[in-house]
Design a protein around this motif. Structure first.
Motif, short mmCIF file in Angstrom:
data_model
loop_
_atom_site.label_atom_id
_atom_site.label_comp_id
_atom_site.label_asym_id
_atom_site.label_seq_id
_atom_site.Cartn_x
_atom_site.Cartn_y
_atom_site.Cartn_z
N PHE A 79 0.84 -1.19 0.00
CA PHE A 79 0.00 0.00 0.00
C PHE A 79 0.88 1.24 0.00
CE2 PHE A 79 -3.61 2.73 0.66
CZ PHE A 79 -4.57 2.07 -0.08
N PHE A 82 0.55 8.58 0.48
CA PHE A 82 0.84 9.67 -0.44
C PHE A 82 1.32 10.92 0.30
CE2 PHE A 82 -2.14 6.84 -2.41
CZ PHE A 82 -1.65 6.69 -3.69
N SER A 86 -4.03 12.54 0.78
CA SER A 86 -5.02 12.03 -0.16
C SER A 86 -6.22 11.37 0.52
CB SER A 86 -4.38 11.02 -1.13
OG SER A 86 -3.52 11.68 -2.00
N LEU A 88 -10.35 11.37 1.07
CA LEU A 88 -11.51 11.84 0.33
C LEU A 88 -12.26 12.83 1.22
CD1 LEU A 88 -12.91 8.58 -1.33
CD2 LEU A 88 -10.95 9.96 -1.94
N PRO A 89 -12.45 14.07 0.76
CA PRO A 89 -13.00 15.11 1.63
C PRO A 89 -14.42 14.83 2.11
CG PRO A 89 -12.73 15.92 -0.62
CD PRO A 89 -12.06 14.59 -0.56
N TRP A 90 -15.15 13.98 1.38
CA TRP A 90 -16.55 13.75 1.75
C TRP A 90 -16.71 12.53 2.67
CZ3 TRP A 90 -14.61 13.66 -3.21
CH2 TRP A 90 -14.40 12.40 -3.76
N LEU A 103 -13.08 -1.37 -1.10
CA LEU A 103 -12.78 -1.56 -2.52
C LEU A 103 -12.22 -2.95 -2.78
CD1 LEU A 103 -11.22 1.92 -3.34
CD2 LEU A 103 -13.51 1.13 -3.86
N PHE A 131 -14.45 14.96 9.68
CA PHE A 131 -14.14 15.07 8.25
C PHE A 131 -12.69 15.55 8.11
CE2 PHE A 131 -18.75 15.15 7.94
CZ PHE A 131 -18.95 14.37 6.81
N TRP A 133 -11.29 17.99 6.73
CA TRP A 133 -11.01 19.42 6.96
C TRP A 133 -10.95 19.76 8.44
CZ3 TRP A 133 -14.62 22.52 9.45
CH2 TRP A 133 -15.92 22.04 9.51
N ASP B 145 -8.78 14.47 -8.64
CA ASP B 145 -7.43 14.53 -8.10
C ASP B 145 -6.62 13.29 -8.52
OD1 ASP B 145 -5.19 14.46 -6.53
OD2 ASP B 145 -6.21 15.03 -4.68
N GLY B 147 -3.92 12.08 -7.44
CA GLY B 147 -3.48 11.33 -6.26
C GLY B 147 -4.55 10.35 -5.79
N LEU B 148 -5.80 10.79 -5.86
CA LEU B 148 -6.89 9.92 -5.44
C LEU B 148 -7.09 8.78 -6.43
CD1 LEU B 148 -9.49 12.52 -4.07
CD2 LEU B 148 -7.83 11.16 -2.82
N LEU B 151 -4.65 6.29 -5.44
CA LEU B 151 -5.13 5.60 -4.24
C LEU B 151 -6.09 4.48 -4.63
CD1 LEU B 151 -5.66 5.44 -1.13
CD2 LEU B 151 -7.54 7.03 -1.54
N PHE B 152 -6.98 4.77 -5.58
CA PHE B 152 -7.94 3.75 -6.01
C PHE B 152 -7.22 2.62 -6.76
CE2 PHE B 152 -12.44 4.74 -5.20
CZ PHE B 152 -12.23 5.81 -4.36
N GLN B 161 -16.12 0.82 -9.36
CA GLN B 161 -15.89 1.32 -8.00
C GLN B 161 -15.29 2.71 -8.04
OE1 GLN B 161 -13.46 -1.88 -6.46
NE2 GLN B 161 -15.08 -2.47 -5.04
N TYR B 165 -17.31 5.51 -6.12
CA TYR B 165 -16.78 6.05 -4.87
C TYR B 165 -15.89 7.28 -5.06
CZ TYR B 165 -18.53 1.85 -2.65
OH TYR B 165 -19.35 0.86 -2.19
N LEU B 166 -15.45 7.53 -6.29
CA LEU B 166 -14.55 8.67 -6.49
C LEU B 166 -15.11 9.71 -7.46
CD1 LEU B 166 -11.92 10.07 -5.92
CD2 LEU B 166 -10.83 8.66 -7.65
N PRO B 169 -18.80 11.37 -6.37
CA PRO B 169 -18.72 12.39 -5.31
C PRO B 169 -17.85 13.59 -5.71
CG PRO B 169 -18.17 10.22 -4.43
CD PRO B 169 -18.33 10.05 -5.90
N SER B 170 -16.76 13.35 -6.46
CA SER B 170 -15.93 14.48 -6.90
C SER B 170 -16.72 15.41 -7.80
CB SER B 170 -14.72 14.00 -7.72
OG SER B 170 -13.86 13.27 -6.94
N ARG B 251 -21.66 19.49 4.79
CA ARG B 251 -20.79 18.80 5.74
C ARG B 251 -19.32 18.84 5.33
NH1 ARG B 251 -23.01 16.17 9.71
NH2 ARG B 251 -25.20 15.58 9.58
N TRP B 252 -19.04 18.77 4.05
CA TRP B 252 -17.64 18.63 3.68
C TRP B 252 -17.12 19.65 2.69
CZ3 TRP B 252 -16.32 17.64 -1.38
CH2 TRP B 252 -17.34 17.18 -2.21
#
Lengths: 258, 260
Positions: A79, A82, A86, A88-90, A103, A131, A133, B145, B147-148, B151-152, B161, B165-166, B169-170, B251-252
């Motif tokens: 794994f 980063f 990295s 996920l903000p949500w 996943l 979260f 932030w 992003d 980088g994300l 990550l996936f 997926q 999941y990415l 929402p993005s 919320r975010w």
């Protein structure tokens, strides 16, 4: 029986498109249980090297094997942590840590157990419902490490994870990373531009020289684990620090360092 | 005093505007069929309240249906072209061409195909609302992003997926921005549609139709009142969408976060 090394790179070179070679002639072996740090000036291909091991990009020349297989097919053994956390903000902290497990198709009970353990390991249990932030830089990095640990990787690839943190937080996280490793052993490849960090964490430090990125020097670090925080003030450590810093400077051509 | 300023200032400005309005009318002796006074507009609006209410409901229905169709259709199309960069390359120019064709020209074609009335109005509203949603949402799907994405990849995520999941929402803030823009356009679209393709029952049609009717009958204060009703309809639309936007992201998302 001698087991094959966990990571083996043979004469690996990388160029992007028609550009100049970023890495050339890299021979590197990482044994099970190693903590190998890769240091070098900006632009020497440290991150590229780590991404090659992860199989996120492919080499232009040479061979890479992770646990005897091609990196891309050995991903479930690795794994990545980063540079910028990295997250996920949500997703809340716990949900971020859970993501790779989700996943990779683990069941809910297993996921919950592993997320709980990983958060406990990095000391973020109380921030599970926050979260990203709402977290400080150091906490974000902890969450990112918890996420990587939750999949129980044999190899952890860390790309300058503490580069953007203040020195105090960085030292603290270095100590915590070693403490975690005592409880939950993993092999690590750690990219950093801090020689002190590299020496404190690793049993081996690889110094890269730039243009193209190549191995200039390999330093065996003689200190046994567990390592106390006071190791940083040990005369032998300081001696080694001066020596490796000197080697790093020697490997960096005049004016190339930023 | 200072903390009351936020409502005192607009109120004062409003009174000033009304005063100027009356003054201009009185000084230049402007007839009411050219520029009615505010009280005449209010009285005419009250007098025509039943027609105005049913025309507002009719137009509101057209706007809502066209808007919802555009949100659903826009989202689905964005998913399809956002899923693959090649599909976007292939189809995007034609979406642009459709967007560049003025609605004034499309309207008679819709009337030809769908007849006068609600279906044509919905189609015109759809055409006006559709593009900002598609443009924003595909942009969202494609600006993830990197980088994300890595990550996936490290998590061995499937394409689906990664999307679920990415990318979705993005893209949500982008999508909702498109929806917001579409929301401001929907009442305008429905009124335009009604103006071009509307029909009436018992002398009452949508807002666009009433505009034509009051104008031809020289009921100018009522015409102005219709404008006020259209304005109100727009506010209700945009207000509800802003509320939904806030509920989805509060919320975010950094744009809606409370500064602590």
């Amino acid at each position: 029986m001698t087991s094959a090394p966990l990571v083996r790179l043979e004469r690996v070179g990388k160029r992007f498109g028609e550009g100049p070679a970023v890495l050339a002639g890299i021979d590197l072996t990482v044994e099970r249980g190693d903590f190998v740090s890769i240091v070098g000036p900006s632009g020497c291909g440290k991150s590229t090297l780590l991404r090659l091991i992860a199989g996120l990009i492919g080499p232009s020349e040479g061979q890479i094997a992770v646990a005897g297989a091609a990196p891309a097919s050995a991903r479930d053994k690795m794994f990545f942590v980063f540079q910028d956390a990295s997250l996920l903000p949500w997703r809340r902290t716990a949900a971020n840590v859970e993501l790779p497990l989700l996943l990779r198709g683990l069941g809910p009970a297993e996921r919950r157990a592993r997320v709980g353990q990983a958060l406990e390991l990095v000391g973020l249990t109380d921030a599970a419902d926050k979260f990203p932030w709402q977290l400080s830089g150091g906490m974000k990095m902890r969450a990112s490490i918890a996420r990587a640990l939750s999949v129980a990787p044999q190899i952890l690839l860390l790309d300058e994870p503490f580069g953007s943190l203040d020195e105090l937080t960085r030292d603290r996280l270095n100590e915590d990373l070693l403490a975690i490793r005592e409880r939950d052993p993993f092999t690590a490849c750690f990219v950093t531009h801090s020689v002190s960090e590299a020496l404190f964490l690793s049993n081996r430090v690889v110094v890269l020289a730039p243009h193209p990125g190549r191995i200039a020097h390999v330093v065996e670090v003689p200190f046994a684990y567990p390592r106390p925080a006071s190791l940083r003030e040990d005369p032998v450590f300081l001696q080694l620090l001066a020596e490796v810093s000197h080697r790093l400077r020697a490997a960096t051509p005049e004016g190339a360092a930023r | 005093m200072k903390r009351h300023l936020p409502w005192i200032l607009p109120l004062a400005a409003g009174i000033l505007i009304l005063a100027v309005w009356y003054a201009v009318k009185a000084i230049f002796g402007i007839e009411s069929f050219i520029l009615p006074s505010p009280d005449e507009i209010v009285r005419a609006g009250w007098h025509e309240r039943r027609s105005l209410l049913s025309s507002a409901l009719l137009t509101g229905r057209g706007a809502l249906l066209g808007f919802l169709a555009a949100v659903a259709g826009g989202f689905v199309l964005s998913v399809v072209i956002g899923f693959s960069f090649r599909l976007k390359q292939a189809f995007y120019p034609y979406i642009l061409i459709l967007q560049m064709t003025p609605v004034i020209i499309l309207a008679p074609i819709f009337v030809l195909w769908l007849g006068q009335g609600l279906p044509a109005i919905v189609a015109i509203t759809f055409m006006i609302c559709f593009f900002p949603i598609v443009a924003n949402t595909t942009m969202g799907f494609l600006s993830v992003d990197p980088g994300l994405l890595e990550l996936f990849a490290m998590s061995r995520a499937s394409r689906w997926q990664e999307f679920r999941y990415l990318r979705i929402p993005s893209a949500l803030p982008y999508f909702l921005t498109g929806v917001k823009i579409a929301g401001t356009l929907a009442p305008i679209g429905a009124i335009t549609g009604d103006f071009l393709a509307g029909s009436a029952q018992n002398g009452v049609g949508g807002i666009g139709f009433m505009t034509i009717a009051y104008f031809s009958q020289l009921k100018i204060p009522a015409l102005f009142a219709t404008g006020a009703v259209a304005c109100l309809l727009g506010f209700i639309f945009v207000g509800s969408i802003n509320l939904l936007h806030w509920l989805a992201l509060r919320r975010w998302h950094e744009s809606l976060r409370k500064i602590t």
